[in-house]
Design an enzyme around this catalytic site. Sequence first.
Site, PDB file in Angstrom:
ATOM      1  N   SER B 186       0.837  -1.199   0.000  1.00 61.11           N
ATOM      2  CA  SER B 186       0.000   0.000   0.000  1.00 61.11           C
ATOM      3  C   SER B 186       0.878   1.257   0.000  1.00 61.11           C
ATOM      4  O   SER B 186       1.739   1.383  -0.868  1.00 61.11           O
ATOM      5  CB  SER B 186      -0.936  -0.047   1.216  1.00 61.11           C
ATOM      6  OG  SER B 186      -1.980   0.861   1.087  1.00 61.11           O
ATOM      7  N   ASP B 353      -8.823  -7.409  -3.582  1.00 55.13           N
ATOM      8  CA  ASP B 353      -8.494  -6.009  -3.278  1.00 55.13           C
ATOM      9  C   ASP B 353      -9.246  -5.081  -4.223  1.00 55.13           C
ATOM     10  O   ASP B 353      -8.964  -5.029  -5.418  1.00 55.13           O
ATOM     11  CB  ASP B 353      -6.980  -5.815  -3.413  1.00 55.13           C
ATOM     12  CG  ASP B 353      -6.496  -4.468  -2.874  1.00 55.13           C
ATOM     13  OD1 ASP B 353      -7.329  -3.541  -2.747  1.00 55.13           O
ATOM     14  OD2 ASP B 353      -5.297  -4.342  -2.585  1.00 55.13           O
ATOM     15  N   HIS B 386      -7.975  -5.414   0.440  1.00 57.47           N
ATOM     16  CA  HIS B 386      -6.665  -4.765   0.490  1.00 57.47           C
ATOM     17  C   HIS B 386      -5.873  -5.202   1.727  1.00 57.47           C
ATOM     18  O   HIS B 386      -4.657  -5.368   1.667  1.00 57.47           O
ATOM     19  CB  HIS B 386      -6.870  -3.249   0.478  1.00 57.47           C
ATOM     20  CG  HIS B 386      -5.600  -2.472   0.408  1.00 57.47           C
ATOM     21  ND1 HIS B 386      -4.669  -2.649  -0.596  1.00 57.47           N
ATOM     22  CD2 HIS B 386      -5.086  -1.506   1.219  1.00 57.47           C
ATOM     23  CE1 HIS B 386      -3.644  -1.823  -0.395  1.00 57.47           C
ATOM     24  NE2 HIS B 386      -3.871  -1.124   0.693  1.00 57.47           N
TER      25      HIS B 386
END
Lengths: 410, 410
Positions: B186, B353, B386
Site C-alpha cells: 500500500s 483487493d 486490500h
Amino acid sequence: MRIKRFFNKRLRSVRLPFHPRAYSDDIPASGAWSIDKGVGNRNFLKVVDGQPFVLESGETLEHIEMAYETWGELSEKSDNAVLVCHALTGDSHAYGDIEEGHPTPGWWNGLIGPGCALDTEKYFIVCVNVLGGCQGSTGPASINPKTGKQFGPDFPVITIRDIVRCQRRVADHLGIDKWNCVIGGSMGGMQVLEWGVMFPDRVSSLAPLATTLRASAQQIAWSAIGRTSLSLDPRFRGGNYYRAAPGDGPTAGLAIARSLAQTTYRSEEVYSKRFGRHLVDPRSIYGLWDRFQVESYLDYHGEKLARRFDANSYLVLNRAMDLHDLERDRGSLKNALERIARVPVITLSISSDALYPAYQQEELKEAINQAGGDCEYHMIDSPDGHDGFLLAVKEIGVHLESFLSKVSTK
Amino acid sequence: MRIKRFFNKRLRSVRLPFHPRAYSDDIPASGAWSIDKGVGNRNFLKVVDGQPFVLESGETLEHIEMAYETWGELSEKSDNAVLVCHALTGDSHAYGDIEEGHPTPGWWNGLIGPGCALDTEKYFIVCVNVLGGCQGSTGPASINPKTGKQFGPDFPVITIRDIVRCQRRVADHLGIDKWNCVIGGSMGGMQVLEWGVMFPDRVSSLAPLATTLRASAQQIAWSAIGRTSLSLDPRFRGGNYYRAAPGDGPTAGLAIARSLAQTTYRSEEVYSKRFGRHLVDPRSIYGLWDRFQVESYLDYHGEKLARRFDANSYLVLNRAMDLHDLERDRGSLKNALERIARVPVITLSISSDALYPAYQQEELKEAINQAGGDCEYHMIDSPDGHDGFLLAVKEIGVHLESFLSKVSTK
C-alpha cells in the site's frame, strides 16, 4: 374529458387513508379520497379516514400524502399500468423535461417515453415519491400534526414495506387492480420485490434491477458511514435544523454523505478515465486542501444533492434500505419467494456494479426459480458501476421490451 | 558489544540533517549524528547541520526526527539489511509483541521473525516511522521550533519522496550502503517504488505489494472524502486541537474517516460472512441509530484508531498518498521506471483487493518489464481485500522467500 385531464397531470400527491388497525402487509384500502391541485403540475391527492397509518415498526403517522406523476393513459381494462419505483434520492419525475418543481430532467428518460421500452403511447406509467421522501410525499420535513411543526428527527423509521403499502393506496385510488409490471432499480428494486411478496395478486410481472434480496453488511456499512458523517455536521443539530437560516442547515454533512455514496455508485474505471490525476489548478498541488478534479466532481455532486434533498429524508431512506430483508418476520425466505414466484420476473445486473454486485441478482434469480418461479436474468455490460441502472437505458430497454412483450401475451 | 547493543534496540529516532540546499532527489548525506535513548525501547537519533530540510513542495522543516526499530544484526559486509516500509496508519513496530509504547503487536508478525520469510536470524530488518507520522517521527504533532508550539495545520504537505529521503538518512546513519531489499504494501509499496527511482544504487531488490504507480482517481476520492469527513468534526478546529481537553479532539471525525477507509480495506465477502445482517441488539431495530453488528465493528475500528493516531498526521499522510505519482516532474514514467528496472522486483496482488485492484500491480509489472526490468508478479488468493497484504503473511512469505533467495545468490 375530466378523466383524461386527470391522468395527464404529471405530478399529484395522495394523502393516504389512516390505517384503522395494527400493521399488516395486506391492509384493506379504505377512506375518502380527494385531489388538490398544487403549484405547476403538482397535484395533491388526499385520503383521510380518521385513523393513524400504522407503520411496520408499530409507530403511527396521522397524515400521509403521496406525490406522484403519470404518463400515458390507463386502458379501459386497466391492464396497461406500470409502476416505476425510484431509488434513494430519486423522485416521481421519472420522465420528462426540466420544469417547474423539477430542476432535473426525468431520471429514466430513454427508458420511458414514446417508442421506448416503457412506451408512454402504450402504457400508463405511474411513479410515486416514496414515503419518507422530500419531493411531495410525507417525510421528515412534513408538518407533524401533533405539534404543528416539521417532524425532523421525530419522523419514525420506515421500511420498504411501508413505502409499498403507500404505493398500493395510490394504485387503489387510480383504479389499478393489477400492475402490468412493477419496475425499479436499487432501492426501487427493493420496492419491486416487496410488491411481489406483499401483493402478488396486484402484479402481472416484476422487474427488480441491480438490487438484492437483503441489504448486505457492506451496503449497511456504506449507508451507516454516510449517515454518521452527515450527523457530524454541527449544523445538523440532531435533525432540528429546519428553522435554521438559509444555508445554515447540514448541507456540508449531506454533501459528504452524497460524495461517499457517489463513489460507491460509480466505478474505478469511470473515475480513472474521466478524471485521472488532473488537478483543478495545476499550479496548486502542495496545499493540504488543493484539489484534484475528482474531488471537485464529488463536491459538485454533494452540493447539488444538498440543495435539493432533505438531510432527515436521506437518513430515514438509507435506514429503510438497511432494513430491507425479504425474509424478515416471514419465517423463511422461501415463504416470501413463493409469493413472488407467482409471476414472471426479470432481473438485470450491471457488470461493473460494486455496490450491488452481480452475485446478488444471480442469487435473486436462483432463489425465485428454486421457489418455482420464472425469473430471467441478464448482465448489462457497462463501465458505469451501480449507476448503470440509470445510464444504460438502451441496453436495459432491449431486455425489458422483450420481457414485457412476453408478459403482455400471457 | 556496543554495536550489538545498538542494533538490538528496537525503536530509535533520528533527527535528520538539515538539508543545505533546494530540493533534489539525490541529496547528499551530511551532518552530525547523535542518539538519544527514549522511554522503554525507544531511542532518538538526531542529525543536525544547521540548515533546513527542503521538502519537495519547497517548504522547509528545521528539525526532523525519525523513529525506527531494528531486528537481527547487520552483517560485516552490511549486505543483509532489509527496509520494511509501513502503510498509512502503521508505525515502526512491524515485528514483536505488545510492549511499552506499542499497544498492538507487530503489524507484519508472521512475515518477519525467526524462520519467517523476513528471517530475523538472517536479515537485519529496519522499519522507520514515516515523516508526517505520529509514532515518534516528525509530524504535525511535533513542536515547531519557530513557534515553540505543535505544528498542527502549519505542518507542510509532504510527499512519498520526502518520506523516502528521510529513510535514506537512516540508512546512511546505520552504515547501509545498499538494502538487500526494500519491501512494503500500500503506502509502503509507494515508498518502495520511490526508493527504486530515487536511489536505485542503494537497493538490491524491491518488493512493492498491493500498490500502484500512481494514486488513481478513485483512491484520491476515498482519501478526499475521509479527509473532508474528518474536517467536518467541530472539534477539529481547523487542525488546532492539541490544547483541547482530553477527549475534546476530533476523535469522531477521525473515527469516521477510518470507518470509511476500513470498508475500502476489506471485502464484500468478508463483511457478509462475518456480520451478515446481525443486529447489535436484536430487539432494537426500528430506531434510526439502532445498529447492525457491522456498524459496531466500524465504530470499534474508528475509535481504536482515534485513540492512537493524530488527526493531522492522518490528513498529511493521506495527501502524500494522493500525490503519489512516479511520473511527476520526471518527464515520463519511462524515465522513472528505467531506474527501477536496474534491480529485480516482485509485486503481489490480493485477489479481492478493490482499493488497489490487481490491474494496478499488473500494470506495474508490465511497465517495469517494458522498461527493461525483471519484475515477477503473483496473485495472492485471499478474501480479505486490500488488508490481505497484512493478513495473508503465509502466502506472501512463500513468494517473498523464493524471490529473496534468488536475489541473494545474484
